[in-house]
Scaffold this active site. Structure first.
Site, PDB file in Angstrom:
ATOM      1  N   SER A   1      44.102  41.000  34.636  1.00 27.01           N
ATOM      2  CA  SER A   1      42.842  41.750  34.649  1.00 27.01           C
ATOM      3  C   SER A   1      42.587  42.406  33.291  1.00 27.01           C
ATOM      4  O   SER A   1      42.549  41.707  32.288  1.00 27.01           O
ATOM      5  CB  SER A   1      42.886  42.760  35.800  1.00 27.01           C
TER       6      SER A   1
ATOM      7  N   HIS B   1      40.510  38.919  43.388  1.00 27.90           N
ATOM      8  CA  HIS B   1      40.908  39.744  42.261  1.00 27.90           C
ATOM      9  C   HIS B   1      41.970  40.769  42.663  1.00 27.90           C
ATOM     10  O   HIS B   1      41.880  41.366  43.733  1.00 27.90           O
ATOM     11  CB  HIS B   1      39.710  40.459  41.636  1.00 27.90           C
TER      12      HIS B   1
ATOM     13  N   ASP C   1      36.616  35.787  43.020  1.00 29.43           N
ATOM     14  CA  ASP C   1      36.779  36.852  42.026  1.00 29.43           C
ATOM     15  C   ASP C   1      35.531  36.864  41.146  1.00 29.43           C
ATOM     16  O   ASP C   1      35.150  35.820  40.608  1.00 29.43           O
ATOM     17  CB  ASP C   1      38.037  36.560  41.192  1.00 29.43           C
TER      18      ASP C   1
END
Ligand SMILES: *[C@@H]1O[C@H](CO)[C@@H](O)[C@H](O)[C@H]1NC(C)=O
Length: 412
Positions: free
Chosen positions: A196, A382, A352
């Site tokens: 991320s 995610h 995501d």
């Protein structure tokens, strides 16, 4: 006895009623707002995890509104309740690399020669997450690949303001590169990665280092559902997964505003692209554009959007132009930089909003002749990698991510 009863009653009032209300609110919020994509394999568990998250965020918001503490402080506090364990076959040392806190995981068994070194930057929107929260993943990588893993505890925003995170991660990496011998690491086999926002830091750092003659070359970069650009929040994946837990489209701009110390009232304008001047859009649309996403990814709920319908607002641009810097948006790096990047592991998840940031970077790397090991998880969402090691709270895709990372690191 009576005293005990009234104490228990009071305790119930203090803890029981608020937590019941929180739970009811979380269930209501989840059922009314989130969309579990059709075909997702563990819908109930995802809802459960989402409800827990909503409870934490809502409790944080309430305490913030009461003026007691900030929302992120509550979330960080609650995340610390996880009790990770370091594998007994590893040593874990807390050190400072040029002033930056790191935890170094090393296999205890002696190794025949120098090991690979993997520097990991954790995710969490730059504001949450910790070394401890990623202990299981980092331990697994160190153990199963017989590598030295360095997990970096960069200072969290917004109290440690952007872009300090990049500066600290770079300091830790440069220190590691210059002192690899102390950890029995081969300087020609240093891997840099993260998930991320941590993958965003890794991406930018690798770009910054391509021309550094005074340092060893990064051997590989490892990017797990990276966030790579702050220009277009209407890419197909943003539209298709706008309400899929754990990261709603709206949260991306809201938490970006918080991270950059900006007023969150700007979040909606950012989502609509009002912060992007025409010349910037024209310059980068060759790299950031829904048309570049392969058709197979657009069959599920996507409507192409005419970028001209976004009305440019100079004041929003003035406030939010950091979103368009190379630091925040490493997807905008020039070909002359991209072509020098090391071999890459890039993981994307179907469910995501950031899927297309990854797909677009994959295209840029491949167009520039960089070798990419791409892993796409049809059942991934995610932040799922953080669930790895959390037993019942985890998902099979979290294990898949850990396994595929291990396999890639072993192959290097
Ligand atoms: C944020 O913006 C809103 C709307 O423009 C304004 O009412 C509010 O006072 C601002 N908050 C801060 C902390 O500046």
């Amino acid at each position: 006895m009576e005293l005990l009863q009234s104490l228990l009653l009071a305790l119930n009032g203090v803890i029981g009623i608020p937590s019941l209300s929180l739970l009811s609110w979380a269930i209501y919020y989840d059922l009314s707002r989130s969309e579990i994509p059709p075909g997702f394999d563990s819908p109930l568990k995802l809802r459960g995890l989402h409800c827990l998250t909503i409870m934490a965020f809502t409790a944080g918001k309430c305490l913030e509104l009461l003026g007691i503490c900030r929302q992120v402080a509550v979330i960080r506090f609650l995340m610390n309740f996880w009790n990770p364990r370091v594998d007994p076959s590893l040593s874990a040392k807390d050190l400072l690399f040029d002033g930056v806190p790191v935890r170094v995981y090393q296999p205890k068994t002696p190794s025949a020669g120098p090991r690979k070194g993997f520097m990991f930057f954790h995710g969490g929107a730059g504001m949450i997450g910790s070394i401890a929260f990623y202990e299981d993943v980092c331990s697994k990588i160190a153990k199963e690949t017989d590598s030295v893993v360095v997990s970096v505890g960069y200072g969290l925003g917004p109290e440690n303001p952007y872009p300090n995170q990049y500066v600290e991660c770079l300091r830790a990496l440069v220190y590691f590169m210059r002192n690899v011998a102390d950890y029995h690491v081969d300087s020609s086999r240093i891997i840099v990665g993260g998930d991320s926002c941590g993958a965003n830091f890794a991406t930018r750092l690798c770009q910054l280092l391509v021309d550094r003659k005074d340092l060893p070359k990064v051997h590989a970069q490892l990017l797990i559902y990276p966030a790579l650009q702050g220009m277009d929040f209407n890419l197909p994946s943003y539209q298709q997964n706008s309400q899929v837990p754990m990261l709603f489209r709206q949260m991306v701009s809201h938490y970006t505003c918080l991270f950059l110390n900006k007023n969150t009232s700007l979040a909606n304008d950012v989502l609509e692209g009002c912060h992007v001047p025409e010349h910037v859009r024209l310059k980068y649309q060759k790299w950031v554009n829904g048309d570049l996403i392969p058709e197979e990814f657009k069959v599920r709920g996507y409507k192409p959007q005419d970028p001209k319908i976004c009305k440019f607002k100079p004041k929003v641009y003035e406030e939010m132009k950091q979103l368009l810097e190379l630091t925040f948006s490493p997807l905008f790096a020039e070909d002359a930089v991209i072509c020098k990047l090391p071999q890459t592991y890039l993981l994307t998840c179907e469910f995501d909003v950031l899927r297309d940031d990854g797909l677009l970077y994959k295209k840029r790397l491949e167009d520039n002749g960089v070798s990419v090991k791409w892993v796409h998880l049809a059942n991934g969402f995610h932040a799922v990698a953080v669930c790895f090691g959390y037993g019942y709270l985890s998902f099979p895709v979290a294990d898949q991510i850990a396994e595929s990372v291990v396999e890639f690191v072993k192959s290097l």
